[in-house]
Design an enzyme around this catalytic site. Sequence first.
Site, PDB file in Angstrom:
ATOM      1  CB  SER A 109       2.081  -7.147  10.755  1.00  0.00           C
ATOM      2  OG  SER A 109       2.668  -6.066   9.897  1.00  0.00           O
ATOM      3  CD  GLU A 169      -0.118 -16.003  -1.454  1.00  0.00           C
ATOM      4  OE1 GLU A 169      -0.261 -15.379  -0.840  1.00  0.00           O
ATOM      5  OE2 GLU A 169       0.167 -17.392  -0.813  1.00  0.00           O
ATOM      6  CE  LYS A 180       2.964  -6.184   2.643  1.00  0.00           C
ATOM      7  NZ  LYS A 180       2.066  -5.135   1.749  1.00  0.00           N
ATOM      8  CG  ASP A 205      -0.428  -0.618  -1.191  1.00  0.00           C
ATOM      9  OD1 ASP A 205      -1.057  -0.893  -0.022  1.00  0.00           O
ATOM     10  OD2 ASP A 205      -0.703   0.688  -1.478  1.00  0.00           O
ATOM     11  CE1 TYR A 213      -4.124 -10.243   1.476  1.00  0.00           C
ATOM     12  CE2 TYR A 213      -3.278 -12.145   3.393  1.00  0.00           C
ATOM     13  CZ  TYR A 213      -4.053 -10.683   3.226  1.00  0.00           C
ATOM     14  OH  TYR A 213      -4.683  -9.924   3.738  1.00  0.00           O
ATOM     15  CE  LYS A 264       5.548  -3.489   2.519  1.00  0.00           C
ATOM     16  NZ  LYS A 264       5.430  -2.242   2.830  1.00  0.00           N
ATOM     17  CB  CYS A 318       3.767  34.234  10.531  1.00  0.00           C
ATOM     18  SG  CYS A 318       2.580  33.317   9.832  1.00  0.00           S
ATOM     19  CB  CYS A 324       0.104  36.042  11.047  1.00  0.00           C
ATOM     20  SG  CYS A 324       1.511  35.653  12.389  1.00  0.00           S
ATOM     21  CB  CYS A 350       3.912  31.386  13.304  1.00  0.00           C
ATOM     22  SG  CYS A 350       2.841  32.890  13.806  1.00  0.00           S
ATOM     23  CB  CYS A 378      -1.413  32.613  13.559  1.00  0.00           C
ATOM     24  SG  CYS A 378      -0.817  31.782  11.991  1.00  0.00           S
TER      25      CYS A 378
HETATM   26  P1  AMP Z   1       2.077  -3.929   6.389  1.00  0.00           P
HETATM   27  O1  AMP Z   1       0.706  -3.624   5.808  1.00  0.00           O
HETATM   28  O2  AMP Z   1       3.079  -3.601   5.947  1.00  0.00           O
HETATM   29  O3  AMP Z   1       1.328  -4.861   7.856  1.00  0.00           O
HETATM   30  O4  AMP Z   1       1.568  -5.526   5.223  1.00  0.00           O
HETATM   31  C1  AMP Z   1       0.959  -7.537   6.096  1.00  0.00           C
HETATM   32  C2  AMP Z   1       0.508  -6.971   5.155  1.00  0.00           C
HETATM   33  O5  AMP Z   1      -0.319  -6.797   3.481  1.00  0.00           O
HETATM   34  C3  AMP Z   1      -1.192  -8.276   5.643  1.00  0.00           C
HETATM   35  O6  AMP Z   1      -1.614  -7.757   6.868  1.00  0.00           O
HETATM   36  C4  AMP Z   1      -2.179  -8.001   4.481  1.00  0.00           C
HETATM   37  O7  AMP Z   1      -3.004  -7.155   5.101  1.00  0.00           O
HETATM   38  C5  AMP Z   1      -1.318  -7.244   3.583  1.00  0.00           C
HETATM   39  N1  AMP Z   1      -0.807  -8.414   2.087  1.00  0.00           N
HETATM   40  C6  AMP Z   1      -1.694  -8.394   0.673  1.00  0.00           C
HETATM   41  N2  AMP Z   1      -1.330  -9.406  -0.075  1.00  0.00           N
HETATM   42  C7  AMP Z   1      -1.138 -10.239   1.029  1.00  0.00           C
HETATM   43  C8  AMP Z   1      -0.667 -11.509   0.259  1.00  0.00           C
HETATM   44  N3  AMP Z   1      -0.967 -12.310  -0.299  1.00  0.00           N
HETATM   45  N4  AMP Z   1      -0.113 -12.262   1.538  1.00  0.00           N
HETATM   46  C9  AMP Z   1      -0.374 -11.477   3.342  1.00  0.00           C
HETATM   47  N5  AMP Z   1      -0.584 -10.718   3.224  1.00  0.00           N
HETATM   48  C10 AMP Z   1      -1.232 -10.023   2.499  1.00  0.00           C
HETATM   49 ZN    ZN Z   2       1.368  33.049  12.077  1.00  0.00          ZN
END
Ligand code: AMP
Ligand code: ZN
Length: 662
Positions: free
Chosen positions: A83, A111, A113, A115, A220, A307, A401, A404, A419, A424
């Site tokens: 992570s 880089e 990040k 989502d 990445y 973040k 409630c 109910c 409740c 319920c």
């Molecule tokens: P989290 O989800 O908070 O554990 O953040 C870590 C995750 O961000 C990693 O496990 C990757 O899946 C993701 N991630 C997205 N972009 C990148 C990047 N450029 N380098 C490394 N991890 C990344």
């Molecule tokens: Zn209820």
Amino acid sequence: MDDLFIEDEIIDLRDKIAHHSDLYYKKNQFEISDHKFDKLVKRLQALEKKYPQYKINNSPTEIIGSDILSSSKIIQHKIRMYSLENAYSIEEIKEYIEKINDNRTINITTELKIDGFSINLYYENGKLQYATTRGDGFEGEDVTINIKTIKSIPIEINYNESIEIRGEIYLPKNEFVRINIEREENGEKLFANPRNAAAGSIKLKDSNVVASRKLDSIIYSVGLFKNAKINTQKELLEFLKKLGFNVVKYEHVTNIKEIINQCEVWERLRHDLEYDIDGLVIKVNNFDQQQKLGFTSKSPKWAIAYKFKAEEVETQLLGVDFQVGRTGAITPVARLKPVFISGSTVSNATLHNEDEIKRLDLRIGDYVTIIKSGEIIPKIIDVNYEKRESNSKDIEFPKACPVCETLLMRENDGAISYCNNINCPAQIKKRIEHFTSRVAVDIEGLAEAVVEQLINHKQISKIQDIYHIDFEEFRQYEKQGSKSAENLRNAIENSKTQKFHKILFGFGIRFVGAKISKILCSYFKNVDEIINASYEELVEIEEIGEKIAQSVYDFFRNENNILMINSLQDAGMKMISDNNIIEDTLSGAKFIITGTLERHSRNEIKEMIEQNGGKVISAVSKNLDYIIAGENPGSKLNKARKIESIKIIDESDFLQMIGKEN
Ligand code: AMP
Ligand code: ZN
């Protein structure tokens, strides 16, 4: 603070983190923002550091939230997946750079990040062998078939050595909107955001549907990989580009100013991208330096995620609705004048509980600031008192409630009203939905709408009624027919052989999540043992605190719950643990492990104890039979010395006991 409270807080934090982590990684849902989640983890980290005596193996501070569902095929990663540590301010980034850099020239990549959903791709002899999810970091779920529908992931590459390639699967924002419109038309539940939609899609059984969703990938990093010519992250990314991967946007930077600039630029430009990013990843470029910095149990020390702050907008509070949850908890939900924020229109926000309303000093008609915490669930964070109008209205918390009309109860400790009418209707519906959900007993075909139909036609009013549905009647319902009746009948029939821990989880006992259910089932042989367990016996179990123990104990004191269990058993559910006791050598003897052992980890020893029919408990008392003491034992050993009946043994004594050594 009293130590006792500290231990409680630690256990509580652990439960909470496990709960939210399961929700996020396994169900693709969430109740709190990423930021709040990270805060819980940081708090636990701090407490564990200060009070190491309360830290357990496999604490969520050391493990990655797992996305693995029990029904799937699992593959071990060749090299672990990690992570990332998070930072929420430029200040923290500066500190980080200073800390790792000790006067060296700055050599960093920044880089985007992404989502999305992390993925591991394994190639051998230039061919994609399989694709897995991150899982718990050590092993992941096999999702090869679905990954093969993604055009940007090459099936063949011009590189013959074995290589694990890592990146993120995402759903482009416009695809996300298109799919949600389609789902709305079909009356299906909407995805909360592109990340959830991607995560949900990757695990679908029907890869035709996956293919229709136009998932995409961004790469990445690598896991298993040997190449003497590549010595930096930058070189690696360029190499991956050449192999044909869609590589993450990055910059190579050599001073702190440029790092900060990148953070600020992308925080502004993020909405122009066709995919969601939730921050920037700042990585040490040089592999030698990376190696010197190493890893914590959970993340690399050579990288940190910056973040982004959540966006804020102001809108008006039009009213407050009160919803009844599965456990009877009443949650106020703010009805807002619709407003556009972080890429979508928002008209509701959670208010959690009555205290939250008081804390905000909120009135109907007020102008409020909302954020999408973690870019997802909207939350009111502030009230603009200056704009308050004279006709603003008090928010009245219901005494009864809303469904109910039972008078609400307040927990002595908490801010939440309940409740407590077990019949319920609002709760029944949610309880049945919980019981049949994929993570619990898993009855496909009992979707929300179908449960509602069955309740409305008075076919079911409790969980056990599922096993007595009249399918002749069901066939006649609107939108149903012989086919769906047959499918549902089969799904229900199959659910009877479901694993005990999933059934137990399905009961929806307060504070008993998927993990605690598993723990209970590894400790007790069958449902009767759990029913008959005393509070003391429950609280003795290592991972089970007072709150959980009390809740479990109370649940089985309720006559209706016992009736339910009997009825489910009559229908054919077994409720026997399959904790594969190989031998009952230890016949229920109770153990505590303290200190560091020489040859095995505590977890390994714990597993051996359980496989041989013994139990691991947490507190020293007369009930304890053995304490296995290693190097630097804790205070438990001293305590145990005072009780004559407890036998103090070491690792090799124990191994002898179970016949592993002579
Ligand atoms: P989290 O989800 O908070 O554990 O953040 C870590 C995750 O961000 C990693 O496990 C990757 O899946 C993701 N991630 C997205 N972009 C990148 C990047 N450029 N380098 C490394 N991890 C990344
Ligand atoms: Zn209820």
